[in-house]
Design a protein around this motif. Structure first.
Motif, short mmCIF file in Angstrom:
data_model
loop_
_atom_site.label_atom_id
_atom_site.label_comp_id
_atom_site.label_asym_id
_atom_site.label_seq_id
_atom_site.Cartn_x
_atom_site.Cartn_y
_atom_site.Cartn_z
N ASP A 66 -16.75 2.30 14.22
CA ASP A 66 -16.93 3.33 15.25
C ASP A 66 -18.40 3.40 15.68
O ASP A 66 -19.24 2.66 15.15
CB ASP A 66 -16.40 4.69 14.77
CG ASP A 66 -17.20 5.25 13.61
OD1 ASP A 66 -18.24 4.66 13.25
OD2 ASP A 66 -16.77 6.28 13.05
N GLU A 67 -18.69 4.26 16.63
CA GLU A 67 -20.05 4.30 17.20
C GLU A 67 -21.11 4.60 16.16
O GLU A 67 -22.23 4.09 16.21
CB GLU A 67 -20.12 5.34 18.34
CG GLU A 67 -19.69 4.77 19.67
CD GLU A 67 -19.58 5.84 20.76
OE1 GLU A 67 -20.33 6.82 20.68
OE2 GLU A 67 -18.73 5.68 21.65
N SER A 68 -20.76 5.46 15.18
CA SER A 68 -21.75 5.84 14.17
C SER A 68 -21.95 4.71 13.16
O SER A 68 -22.94 4.69 12.43
CB SER A 68 -21.28 7.10 13.45
OG SER A 68 -20.10 6.83 12.72
N GLY A 69 -21.01 3.78 13.12
CA GLY A 69 -21.10 2.69 12.15
C GLY A 69 -20.66 3.13 10.76
O GLY A 69 -20.77 2.37 9.79
N GLU A 70 -20.14 4.33 10.61
CA GLU A 70 -19.78 4.84 9.29
C GLU A 70 -18.32 4.60 8.93
O GLU A 70 -17.95 4.66 7.76
CB GLU A 70 -20.06 6.35 9.23
CG GLU A 70 -21.54 6.66 9.11
CD GLU A 70 -21.84 8.13 9.29
OE1 GLU A 70 -20.89 8.94 9.29
OE2 GLU A 70 -23.03 8.46 9.43
N HIS A 71 -17.51 4.36 9.93
CA HIS A 71 -16.09 4.18 9.66
C HIS A 71 -15.53 2.93 10.33
O HIS A 71 -16.03 2.51 11.39
CB HIS A 71 -15.29 5.40 10.14
CG HIS A 71 -15.62 6.64 9.38
ND1 HIS A 71 -16.53 7.56 9.85
CD2 HIS A 71 -15.19 7.09 8.17
CE1 HIS A 71 -16.64 8.54 8.96
NE2 HIS A 71 -15.85 8.27 7.93
N LEU A 72 -14.51 2.38 9.68
CA LEU A 72 -13.76 1.27 10.27
C LEU A 72 -12.40 1.81 10.63
O LEU A 72 -11.76 2.50 9.82
CB LEU A 72 -13.60 0.16 9.24
CG LEU A 72 -14.79 -0.78 9.06
CD1 LEU A 72 -14.65 -1.54 7.74
CD2 LEU A 72 -14.88 -1.76 10.23
N ARG A 73 -11.95 1.51 11.84
CA ARG A 73 -10.64 2.01 12.24
C ARG A 73 -9.76 0.83 12.58
O ARG A 73 -10.20 -0.11 13.26
CB ARG A 73 -10.80 2.91 13.47
CG ARG A 73 -9.51 3.54 13.93
CD ARG A 73 -9.76 4.47 15.11
NE ARG A 73 -8.54 5.18 15.48
CZ ARG A 73 -7.62 4.68 16.31
NH1 ARG A 73 -7.79 3.49 16.86
NH2 ARG A 73 -6.54 5.40 16.59
N CYS A 74 -8.53 0.86 12.10
CA CYS A 74 -7.60 -0.19 12.47
C CYS A 74 -7.15 0.07 13.91
O CYS A 74 -6.46 1.03 14.18
CB CYS A 74 -6.40 -0.21 11.53
SG CYS A 74 -5.20 -1.45 12.04
N GLU A 75 -7.58 -0.80 14.83
CA GLU A 75 -7.30 -0.59 16.25
C GLU A 75 -5.93 -1.13 16.62
O GLU A 75 -5.20 -0.51 17.39
CB GLU A 75 -8.37 -1.26 17.11
CG GLU A 75 -9.78 -0.73 16.91
CD GLU A 75 -9.95 0.70 17.38
OE1 GLU A 75 -9.18 1.14 18.27
OE2 GLU A 75 -10.85 1.39 16.84
N VAL A 76 -5.62 -2.33 16.13
CA VAL A 76 -4.30 -2.90 16.41
C VAL A 76 -3.77 -3.59 15.16
O VAL A 76 -4.52 -3.92 14.25
CB VAL A 76 -4.33 -3.94 17.58
CG1 VAL A 76 -4.51 -3.24 18.90
CG2 VAL A 76 -5.40 -4.99 17.36
N CYS A 77 -2.48 -3.80 15.14
CA CYS A 77 -1.81 -4.27 13.95
C CYS A 77 -0.59 -5.08 14.37
O CYS A 77 0.11 -4.69 15.30
CB CYS A 77 -1.35 -3.01 13.20
SG CYS A 77 -1.22 -3.25 11.46
N VAL A 78 -0.34 -6.23 13.74
CA VAL A 78 0.91 -6.95 14.02
C VAL A 78 1.55 -7.36 12.70
O VAL A 78 0.88 -7.43 11.67
CB VAL A 78 0.68 -8.21 14.90
CG1 VAL A 78 0.22 -7.83 16.29
CG2 VAL A 78 -0.28 -9.18 14.25
N GLY A 79 2.85 -7.61 12.74
CA GLY A 79 3.53 -8.10 11.55
C GLY A 79 4.21 -7.02 10.75
O GLY A 79 4.60 -5.99 11.28
#
Lengths: 587, 110
Positions: free
Chosen positions: A64-77
């Motif tokens: 994210d913009e702050s660089g503190e979190h990772l977000r799963c944006e898309v997912c397949v399978g």
């Protein structure tokens, strides 16, 4: 180990495989270049990669913009974790992002960072993970994580990572490009809107008049849009209404309040010709609707070129500078608070006005952007700087004089702190004209100096028994111009009725005096001036009568308006009396 | 301005001649109002009027109003072109009864 090496050799040896990989990269690049929807493109990309790598499921995480979190944006399978948010150093994905290096977790059971919470929730069994960071140069963007190979033993090998890293770095560039494009589009949109707002603001300022006009102004915004404004326009009686204001604050809200205040002044100024009541009315309107905390400082005035008299009202604004004809200066301070702060400017009383005679001098109204503008690093112009410039440039025409002041600040090569706005009311040339016009002369209006011919000039006592002579003189004059019978009759009636108005209403029962009639030809127009020496008439009280009402009297003004193309009182002559002009276009 | 008054077939005929302007309209007004007191139908002959201004028109309007209050007849006859133009300008040409000739006026009166 031997198996991994064998696989690696297999990938790079296979020309067909390599071509397929290139094709996939090209496809991803094209998807990003043609779509404005980043999320959709990310999904397609991940789908291609997951399919190509023969993975059971894949997920793409972005920081994210702050660089503190990772977000799963898309997912397949087989697993659905879209929206899952991790700390940016959490899990295998976090480790890969932080170290900016790919990982092959051949068997998750042996990895301490593996988080089995997702498995517990989804019922899915993670065996092997392939994770590659997405980054461009040193900029971390996110990571792609693939889980379980579909075929064989379900485990990934080292050579799979090499391929995923190649695809991830390509995706990184594409994401960065798409993000830049998006922000450029947004910037462009904002820039266009500002340009449009600036354009609208400029259209609210009056257009420049020729040098001889007594009122001039300049507005130079510090940014695209301005919180300052000024305006001036002539009133029907020849006086000139002017105003200058400064809205508190900067930016779009100030610009909008500026547009509103300027429009209110322009609209109300056409019916309320006294600066005090005008100021009170505008204040009421602004107070009712203004956003809390905003206000407008304002100077409004009326200048009479025929007498040199200025009437001013000042609501919380910088004191205007009066530069007298003898070179000295005085200042006109504010009497009431700025507009928009209190519902009534002065406790139910009309807003106070000051009235003074410019007498060949000039009045300067300006915003604090001028006095507080930098002329050198840390040095502001101040009021003294303005008066010095006015003294030094007194010989220049007014527009040039104003320009010198603005240039002193804008020429300093320092960023403007605030909008620069200055307006001048210069009485010099009008004062000269007043001195040159001797008593009992019909003043020559500037527009008729050229291309005109005086056909008749008659001075007579304002008495009913002289009107017959006036009518026959006017009739002969109109005949001389080649007017047809109908136009001759019209001109005769209009002059007769106008003289009657002077005798009956201007001189009335208490005064007596002469009337001067002058008839000129100007192109295809007959221009008639009627001058008297009575007390000035209140033009607003002269109305044609309502014709639906049948009663004797009050018809004269109606006749004049019906018969003439124009009939109006000009600015009263400097030495008293009234001056009326009528125009008849001849066929 | 000159004026003449005569009686014909039960009507008072008031004729004006010349300019009915600011100087003369007070006189025209007096003549008309004084004759209205006789409570006879009045015909105002304007055929010889060379000029009439707003004050002249006002005198005619005042006379018409007085006649209406008295329920007596008040009409204009043989209005000259100049006078007609001014009545039209004042939008009063429809307010006054205007006869083209004296004969028309007598015929209308029956």
């Amino acid at each position: 180990m031997a198996r991994q090496e064998a696989a690696e050799i297999q990938v790079f040896d296979s020309g067909e495989h390599f071509a397929e990989q290139i094709e996939l990269l090209a496809l991803m690049g094209r998807d990003f270049a043609t779509s404005l929807d980043i999320e959709k493109t990310l999904f397609k990309t991940l789908e291609h990669i997951t399919h190509y790598m023969d993975a059971a499921s894949g997920a793409l995480f972005l920081l994210d913009e702050s660089g503190e979190h990772l977000r799963c944006e898309v997912c397949v399978g087989e697993t659905e974790i879209t929206g899952l948010v991790l700390k940016s150093d959490q899990g295998i994905v976090g480790r890969s992002v932080q170290n900016n290096s790919g990982e092959v977790i051949h068997d998750v059971a042996t990895d301490p960072d593996f988080n089995n919470a997702v498995d517990a929730e989804t019922g899915f069994t993670t065996k092997s993970i392939l994770c590659a960071p997405i980054s461009v140069q040193e900029q971390k963007i996110g990571a792609i994580e693939l889980i379980n190979r579909k075929s064989g033993d379900g485990l990934f090998v080292q050579s799979d990572l090499t391929m995923l890293e190649a695809m991830a770095s390509s995706a990184g560039l594409a994401i960065l490009n798409a993000r830049m494009a998006e922000s450029l589009v947004e910037q462009e949109r904002v820039r266009r809107e500002l340009e449009l707002a600036a354009e609208i603001q400029r259209s609210l300022l009056p257009s420049a008049r020729d040098t001889h006009f007594p009122v001039h102004g300049i507005n130079q915004p510090a940014r695209e849009i301005s919180g300052d404004f000024y305006d001036f326009f002539p009133l029907p009686d020849g006086r000139i209404c002017f105003n200058l204001g400064d809205v508190s604050g900067k930016g779009m809200n100030a610009a909008l309040l500026m547009a509103k205040t300027a429009s209110l002044f322009r609209c109300l100024g056409k019916t309320i010709h006294d600066p005090g009541p005008l100021m009170s009315k505008v204040n009421e309107e602004i107070f009712e609707t203004v956003t809390r905390g905003m206000f407008v400082t304002m100077v409004a005035g009326v200048y009479n070129p025929a007498t040199g008299v200025v009437r001013l009202a000042n609501a919380g604004h910088e004191p205007p500078i009066f530069h007298k004809a003898d070179g000295s200066f005085s200042f006109i301070p504010a009497d009431v608070p700025p507009l928009g702060i209190t519902p009534h400017l002065s406790d139910g009383e009309p807003c106070p006005e000051v009235e003074f005679q410019l007498d060949g001098g000039a009045l300067y109204v300006f915003t604090d952007g001028v006095t507080e503008g930098y002329i050198a690093e840390g040095v502001t112009l101040e009021v003294e700087g303005v008066t010095d410039l006015l003294t030094a440039n007194a010989g220049l025409p007014a527009p040039e004089r104003l320009k010198k002041i603005i240039e002193r600040i804008s020429g300093a090569d320092l960023p403007l702190r605030d909008d620069l706005t200055i307006l001048s009311v210069d009485d010099r040339s009008c004062a000269e004209a007043r001195r040159k016009t001797p008593r009992n002369e019909v003043p020559v209006s500037s527009d008729s100096v050229q291309n005109r011919e005086t056909l008749l000039k008659l001075q007579f006592p304002g008495k009913p028994d002289r009107l017959r002579l006036v009518r026959s003189s006017v009739s002969e004059t109109a005949k001389l111009c080649g007017c047809n019978t109908e136009d001759i009759e019209a001109i005769v009636i209009a002059v007769d009725e106008a003289c009657q108005n002077i005798i009956r209403h201007a001189y009335g029962a208490t005064q007596e005096g002469d009337i001067i009639l002058e008839i000129r030809r100007r192109g295809d127009e007959i221009v008639i001036f009627l001058r008297d020496f009575a007390d000035p008439v209140d033009v607003s009280k002269i109305k044609p009568r309502d014709l639906d009402e049948i009663r004797p009297g009050g018809l004269g003004t109606h006749f004049i308006q019906e018969l003439m193309d124009e009939a109006k009182f000009l600015a009263p002559p400097a030495d008293g009396g009234n001056l009326m002009r009528m125009i008849k276009k001849i066929k | 301005m000159k004026h003449q008054i005569r009686e014909d077939r039960g009507h008072l005929i008031v004729s004006f001649e010349g300019d009915v302007d600011m100087q003369n309209s007070p006189e025209a007004r007096n003549v008309l109002l004084k004759n209205l007191e006789k409570k006879m139908p009045i015909l105002v002959d304007l055929s010889q009027v060379s000029y009439i201004d707003s004050s002249g028109v006002a005198s005619l309007v005042e006379s018409l109003q007085t006649a209406k209050r008295n329920n007596s007849e008040f009409a204009l006859v043989s209005v000259s072109g100049e006078a007609r133009r001014v009545l039209q300008l004042a939008r009063l040409d429809k307010i006054f009864t205007i006869h083209e000739t004296l004969e028309d006026a007598f015929a209308d009166a029956g």
